[in-house]
Design an enzyme around this catalytic site. Structure first.
Site, mmCIF file in Angstrom:
data_model
loop_
_atom_site.group_PDB
_atom_site.id
_atom_site.type_symbol
_atom_site.label_atom_id
_atom_site.label_comp_id
_atom_site.label_asym_id
_atom_site.label_seq_id
_atom_site.Cartn_x
_atom_site.Cartn_y
_atom_site.Cartn_z
ATOM 1 N N ARG A 74 49.922 35.942 33.727
ATOM 2 C CA ARG A 74 48.893 36.191 32.664
ATOM 3 C C ARG A 74 47.807 35.185 32.756
ATOM 4 O O ARG A 74 48.137 33.997 31.918
ATOM 5 C CB ARG A 74 49.454 36.420 31.420
ATOM 6 C CG ARG A 74 48.408 36.843 30.361
ATOM 7 C CD ARG A 74 47.514 38.148 30.508
ATOM 8 N NE ARG A 74 48.421 39.417 30.374
ATOM 9 C CZ ARG A 74 47.860 40.533 30.769
ATOM 10 N NH1 ARG A 74 46.823 40.518 31.177
ATOM 11 N NH2 ARG A 74 48.645 41.639 30.501
ATOM 12 N N ARG A 100 49.444 41.627 43.289
ATOM 13 C CA ARG A 100 49.539 40.451 42.467
ATOM 14 C C ARG A 100 51.056 40.363 41.989
ATOM 15 O O ARG A 100 51.460 39.109 41.535
ATOM 16 C CB ARG A 100 48.769 40.766 41.169
ATOM 17 C CG ARG A 100 49.124 41.985 40.142
ATOM 18 C CD ARG A 100 48.308 41.831 39.045
ATOM 19 N NE ARG A 100 48.615 42.919 38.293
ATOM 20 C CZ ARG A 100 48.258 43.296 37.072
ATOM 21 N NH1 ARG A 100 47.482 42.282 36.328
ATOM 22 N NH2 ARG A 100 48.518 44.555 36.495
ATOM 23 N N HIS A 169 40.446 38.568 39.524
ATOM 24 C CA HIS A 169 40.412 38.940 38.016
ATOM 25 C C HIS A 169 40.592 37.597 37.265
ATOM 26 O O HIS A 169 41.406 36.985 36.555
ATOM 27 C CB HIS A 169 41.618 39.680 37.726
ATOM 28 C CG HIS A 169 41.564 40.410 36.301
ATOM 29 N ND1 HIS A 169 41.574 39.592 35.198
ATOM 30 C CD2 HIS A 169 42.042 41.456 36.112
ATOM 31 C CE1 HIS A 169 41.810 40.523 34.004
ATOM 32 N NE2 HIS A 169 41.946 41.725 34.641
ATOM 33 N N ASP A 213 35.135 44.990 27.438
ATOM 34 C CA ASP A 213 35.663 45.601 28.746
ATOM 35 C C ASP A 213 34.823 46.342 29.661
ATOM 36 O O ASP A 213 34.483 47.426 29.283
ATOM 37 C CB ASP A 213 36.930 46.471 28.358
ATOM 38 C CG ASP A 213 38.000 46.427 29.627
ATOM 39 O OD1 ASP A 213 38.990 46.997 29.486
ATOM 40 O OD2 ASP A 213 37.707 46.017 30.581
ATOM 41 N N GLU A 272 35.019 38.749 36.426
ATOM 42 C CA GLU A 272 35.834 39.336 37.696
ATOM 43 C C GLU A 272 34.957 39.760 38.803
ATOM 44 O O GLU A 272 34.312 41.012 38.774
ATOM 45 C CB GLU A 272 36.719 40.621 37.349
ATOM 46 C CG GLU A 272 37.654 40.138 36.023
ATOM 47 C CD GLU A 272 38.300 41.314 35.286
ATOM 48 O OE1 GLU A 272 38.558 41.180 34.076
ATOM 49 O OE2 GLU A 272 38.688 42.221 36.106
HETATM 50 O O1 TA6 Z 1 39.746 43.581 33.725
HETATM 51 C C1 TA6 Z 1 39.865 44.196 32.563
HETATM 52 C C2 TA6 Z 1 41.153 44.885 32.476
HETATM 53 O O2 TA6 Z 1 41.043 46.199 33.343
HETATM 54 C C3 TA6 Z 1 41.176 45.508 31.057
HETATM 55 O O3 TA6 Z 1 41.107 46.767 31.215
HETATM 56 C C4 TA6 Z 1 42.727 44.999 30.733
HETATM 57 O O4 TA6 Z 1 43.842 45.886 31.139
HETATM 58 C C5 TA6 Z 1 42.810 43.905 31.663
HETATM 59 O O5 TA6 Z 1 42.368 44.221 32.805
HETATM 60 C C6 TA6 Z 1 44.363 43.288 31.820
HETATM 61 O O6 TA6 Z 1 44.995 44.273 32.609
HETATM 62 P P1 TA6 Z 1 46.578 43.782 32.890
HETATM 63 O O7 TA6 Z 1 47.210 45.044 33.851
HETATM 64 O O8 TA6 Z 1 46.567 42.434 33.361
HETATM 65 O O9 TA6 Z 1 47.295 43.802 31.462
#
Ligand code: TA6
Length: 300
Positions: A74, A100, A169, A213, A272
């Site tokens: 994370r 990932r 991301h 978002d 991103e």
């Molecule tokens: O990039 C934004 C997003 O798609 C959000 O909708 C949120 O879910 C975030 O990614 C994190 O996603 P994850 O699967 O890493 O919890």
């Protein structure tokens, strides 16, 4: 672990780029030069640190992140591929795709001038075909120096045209999200995922005042993240990327994420560089697609 580290010795540049044991015992390449300190894990080819000399750490990593083979890290820069978010035709598929959480393989480490490039790759096999029955190879080149250079090269090694989404991301560290501003998307249309994906138009700079978002569409322009508290501007330039996602989970979503601290949302914003949604990429057999990103920091 030691045996595994031994297998990477051949790639190392003594005292500059070494493969060491990272969090959770996961191997990482640690780059240390007078110009920069950087880290990239083989798990997900996941960059977790970029700190040019004289600057503070640019990337955010959660204190609650998991460090194991089954979960994505994370923070830092996760690679989303071959889908962004859920997979439209398979709700059981891993969100943001499967690369990932894969153990990528080290291809090379090279030093050019003031920068060190770490190159990793992964490719299709039985486990990937469970989710995506096609042949592909990914090469990821991360160049650590006064600037951070990223290149994600997708090769169609099969006989059918591929359609994929991709995103780098990136979690950018900020002193206080409520004071930070994102520039470079004025006049750009976006899907608002917090409002039933309604299509809207950005006016001016982005100030984040609630869960945000958004998928900005058909944009290849540079982004600037202004962080007045630490007098820093982060510039994100890109090539072959036609969407930009901006995300901050704010309070509730942060609480809902077990691997993000409840009070950490003010210290991060994701910017991103991507090709998602209507800008997914179609790649013919034998063809390659390379998305490039360059990040630099300047004083504000
Ligand atoms: O990039 C934004 C997003 O798609 C959000 O909708 C949120 O879910 C975030 O990614 C994190 O996603 P994850 O699967 O890493 O919890």
């Amino acid at each position: 672990m030691i045996a595994e580290l031994e297998s990477y010795r051949q790639f190392e540049i003594a005292k500059i780029a070494e493969v060491v044991e990272g969090n959770g015992g996961l191997p990482k390449v640690r780059v240390v030069t007078p110009e920069v300190v950087g880290e990239i894990y083989l798990h997900g080819a996941h960059i977790t640190s970029w700190k040019p000399s004289g600057a503070q750490e640019v990337l955010f990593v959660s204190s609650r992140s998991r460090w194991d083979h089954d979960h994505a890290i994370r923070g830092g820069i996760p690679i989303c591929f071959p889908c962004f978010g859920g997979k439209s035709d398979d709700p059981t598929a891993p969100a943001h795709g499967f690369v990932r959480t894969r153990e990528w393989r080290l291809e090379s480490i090279s030093q050019v001038g003031r920068a060190v490039t770490v190159s990793m790759f992964t490719e299709s096999d039985e486990s990937t075909k469970k989710w995506w029955p096609v042949d592909f190879q990914l090469i990821y080149r991360a160049t650590f120096g006064p600037e951070l250079g990223l290149e994600l090269v997708v090769s169609n090694t099969g006989t059918k045209t591929l359609r994929f989404e991709e995103a780098l991301h990136a979690y950018h560290r900020v002193a206080d999200i409520q004071e930070a501003r994102v520039r470079g998307l004025d006049g750009v249309q976006y899907f608002d995922k917090t409002d039933s994906n309604r299509k809207k138009m950005q006016q001016g700079e982005i100030a984040i005042t609630s869960e945000t978002d958004r998928i900005y569409l058909d944009t290849s322009g540079a982004i600037e993240l202004h962080d007045p508290q630490i007098h820093r501007a982060t510039h994100v330039l890109k090539e072959n990327s036609r969407t930009t996602v901006v995300w901050n989970p704010w309070i509730q979503k942060a609480r809902a994420l077990s691997d993000l601290g409840d009070d950490e949302w003010p210290q991060m914003v994701c910017i991103e560089c991507s090709n998602v949604s209507a800008f997914a990429v179609d790649l013919a057999p034998g063809q390659q697609h390379a998305m490039k990103v360059l990040v630099r920091v300047t004083d504000l």
